[in-house]
Structure formats: C-alpha cells, structure tokens
Design a protein around this motif. Structure first.
Motif, PDB file in Angstrom:
ATOM      1  N   ASN A  13       0.632  -1.274   0.015  1.00 25.49           N
ATOM      2  CA  ASN A  13      -0.245   0.174  -0.065  1.00 25.49           C
ATOM      3  C   ASN A  13       1.030   1.382   0.079  1.00 25.49           C
ATOM      4  O   ASN A  13       1.942   1.166   0.639  1.00 25.49           O
ATOM      5  N   HIS A  56       1.374   1.978  10.245  1.00 26.19           N
ATOM      6  CA  HIS A  56       1.454   0.907  11.082  1.00 26.19           C
ATOM      7  C   HIS A  56       2.775  -0.061  10.690  1.00 26.19           C
ATOM      8  O   HIS A  56       2.978   0.223   9.521  1.00 26.19           O
ATOM      9  N   ASP A  60       3.142  -4.800   4.284  1.00 24.82           N
ATOM     10  CA  ASP A  60       2.602  -4.253   3.281  1.00 24.82           C
ATOM     11  C   ASP A  60       2.517  -2.379   3.440  1.00 24.82           C
ATOM     12  O   ASP A  60       1.830  -2.135   2.488  1.00 24.82           O
ATOM     13  N   HIS A  61       2.927  -2.177   4.297  1.00 23.44           N
ATOM     14  CA  HIS A  61       2.861  -0.780   4.719  1.00 23.44           C
ATOM     15  C   HIS A  61       4.258  -0.110   4.702  1.00 23.44           C
ATOM     16  O   HIS A  61       4.382   1.029   4.387  1.00 23.44           O
ATOM     17  N   ASP A 142      -7.164  -1.310   7.223  1.00 19.52           N
ATOM     18  CA  ASP A 142      -6.715  -2.231   8.143  1.00 19.52           C
ATOM     19  C   ASP A 142      -7.163  -1.973   9.738  1.00 19.52           C
ATOM     20  O   ASP A 142      -6.504  -1.512  10.425  1.00 19.52           O
ATOM     21  N   HIS A 190      -9.209  -7.110   9.562  1.00 18.83           N
ATOM     22  CA  HIS A 190      -9.755  -6.344   8.554  1.00 18.83           C
ATOM     23  C   HIS A 190     -11.425  -6.153   8.111  1.00 18.83           C
ATOM     24  O   HIS A 190     -11.902  -7.273   8.593  1.00 18.83           O
ATOM     25  N   HIS A 215      -7.689  -1.719  -0.143  1.00 17.75           N
ATOM     26  CA  HIS A 215      -7.034  -3.050   0.755  1.00 17.75           C
ATOM     27  C   HIS A 215      -8.030  -4.125   0.432  1.00 17.75           C
ATOM     28  O   HIS A 215      -8.396  -4.947   1.250  1.00 17.75           O
TER      29      HIS A 215
END
Ligand SMILES: [Zn+2]
Ligand SMILES: [Zn+2]
Length: 276
Positions: A13, A56, A60-61, A142, A190, A215
């Motif tokens: 992301n 966070h 994936d971030h 998220d 999620h 997402h």
C-alpha cells in the motif's frame, strides 16, 4: 489537494498526497524501486516528496519506507510504538518525527489528524487530511471493526478512502487455514464489505464527492461485490447528493489523482468508474 493510491491490498500500500508545490506519501509498502516507478507513472518525482507518514509496521505498509527515506533524505512521521515495532525493517532513518494519536500535525499545507484504529499492530492509525481551503479527506484501512472514534472522524468528508477487505462468505468458504480466517475476520483484523458499506452509509453526506474502496483482498473478494455493496449503501441514502463517484483501488496499478470537484455525476445516479 490531490490524492492517488499507488497500490492497495495485502501485497503493498502507498498513498500519494499532493497539494500546491508539495507532496508526501502515506505508507510505502512496495519496494522503494516500485514506489518510485509508480510515482513516475503519474509524473511525480520522489525528490518532490516532503516525507512519509507510516500508519503501522505491517510489511504491506512499511517495505519501502527505509530505502526511500535514506535515498531521498525523507523524514518519517509515525508514533513511537510503530517506530520501535518496525525498527528491524525500517533500518536507520535520516529523521523521525513523532506522531501522537489525535494530535494534528502539518506537512506542507495539509493538516493531518491521526486516530487509533483496531488492528493487530503496535499502535496503528487512520488519518483525516485537510487542506487550507478546507478540502477534507479521510483514510481508514486495516481495521477489524468500526469504532465510535472511527465513525466520528469520518463524518462530513469530501473524499473517503475506506477498506473493503473481504466478502465474509468468500473468506469462510475460501482456501485459507482456519487460523488465518480467524485473524482476518477478528476484531483486530480487516473490515469486511458489509461493515465497510454500513460505515459508508453512516458517514456519507452531501459533501462527499468520491469514495475509493481500498485494501481489497485478491483471494477473498472481487470488484463486483465491492461495487454492489458500496453502491447500495450510497443509493439507500435519502440525504445523498445527486451523485458521488465510486472507485475500487487495486494492487496492480495506481488510481487516478482525486481532488476537489471529482464528482463525475449523472443526476440522481451514483457514477461508478471501474478501474481496469
Ligand atoms: Zn495492510
Ligand atoms: Zn495491517
């Protein structure tokens, strides 16, 4: 203020925010090289960036945050718990700016306000962003469920980026091991389509110009279900304006830039633009 999702989903992301002459990223969960390539595809150079906000520490971030920060000398805005939990992945950062929950901070001419979200990370947060002209956008992905705080922070927006992670029946019937299914659907997992659509219906106002569904799980969801759920949430509202535009972000490519006036309307209908 213009916003584009460079990528969205469990493989990475990154959100670009641009206003006046300045720009910054929220998360960089693709490799530094891939973030740079995607910025290039929308004519933004990483050297224009003022920094990266990290919501966070999940891979994936965070994946590209350290490499980009070092390569371009970018400050990273995040809270202490995320910095500590992500330290091994982040490596040494040129500059850290501490974020405190619910305390607004400024990057360029945008005011950002972080709010806590329920998710299985150290101290994860969503954001609202406000330009000096008062254009107001919310970003919430998220999150395992919708809290009163989230509901309150997402009221009255002009643009909304909201998680539509999974279709619950698809998740339950799908191939994931039970422990993973439990994690995704749990209170710190999620948001499923129904809960996301419910929230959208609660926070949508006549000021809402666009919604980006984000997402989305590639395994446990699909664009048609997301569009149906989001559309029915908006169409059910008597107070809705003539239209708002609805988009589904994907992992594969960036969304267009969204900004003021991007309400592509046909009177009385919800304009749905499906990307790719
Ligand atoms: Zn994520
Ligand atoms: Zn996460």
């Amino acid at each position: 203020m213009d916003i584009a999702l460079l990528a969205s989903g469990s493989s990475g992301n990154a959100v670009l925010v641009r206003s006046g002459g300045s720009a910054f990223l929220v998360d960089a969960g693709l490799s530094g090289r891939e973030v740079t390539a995607r910025l290039d595809s929308i004519d933004v150079s990483p050297s224009e960036l003022l920094g990266i906000v990290l919501t966070h520490e999940h891979t994936d971030h965070i994946r590209g945050v350290g490499p980009l920060a070092r390569r371009f000398g970018l400050p990273v805005w995040t809270n202490r718990a995320t910095l500590e939990a992500g330290s091994a992945t982040l490596g040494k950062l040129p500059h850290w700016v501490e974020v405190t929950m619910s305390v607004p901070f400024e990057i360029g001419d945008i005011w950002l306000e972080p709010f806590s979200i329920p998710h299985d990370a150290a101290d994860p947060f969503g954001l609202t962003l406000k330009s000096t002209q008062g254009y107001h956008v919310g970003l919430a992905t998220d999150m395992g469920f919708v809290t009163q705080l989230v509901r309150a922070r997402l009221q009255g927006l002009n643009g909304l980026i909201l998680e539509f992670n999974h279709d619950l029946p698809m998740l339950l019937d799908g191939p994931y091991p039970w422990s993973i299914k439990q994690r995704i659907r749990g209170k710190l997992g999620h948001l499923n389509n129904k809960d996301a659509a419910g929230l959208l219906g609660e926070v949508a106002s006549p000021d809402l110009e666009w919604v980006i569904c984000a997402h989305m799980s590639q395994q446990n969801n699909n664009k048609e279900i997301v569009v149906t759920e989001a559309k029915s949430a908006l169409n059910g509202l008597l107070s809705m304006p003539s239209s708002a535009s609805l988009h589904v972000a994907t992992q594969a490519e960036p969304t267009p830039l969204f900004g003021q006036g991007d309400r592509r309307n046909l009177p009385g209908t919800l304009e749905v633009e499906e990307l790719n």
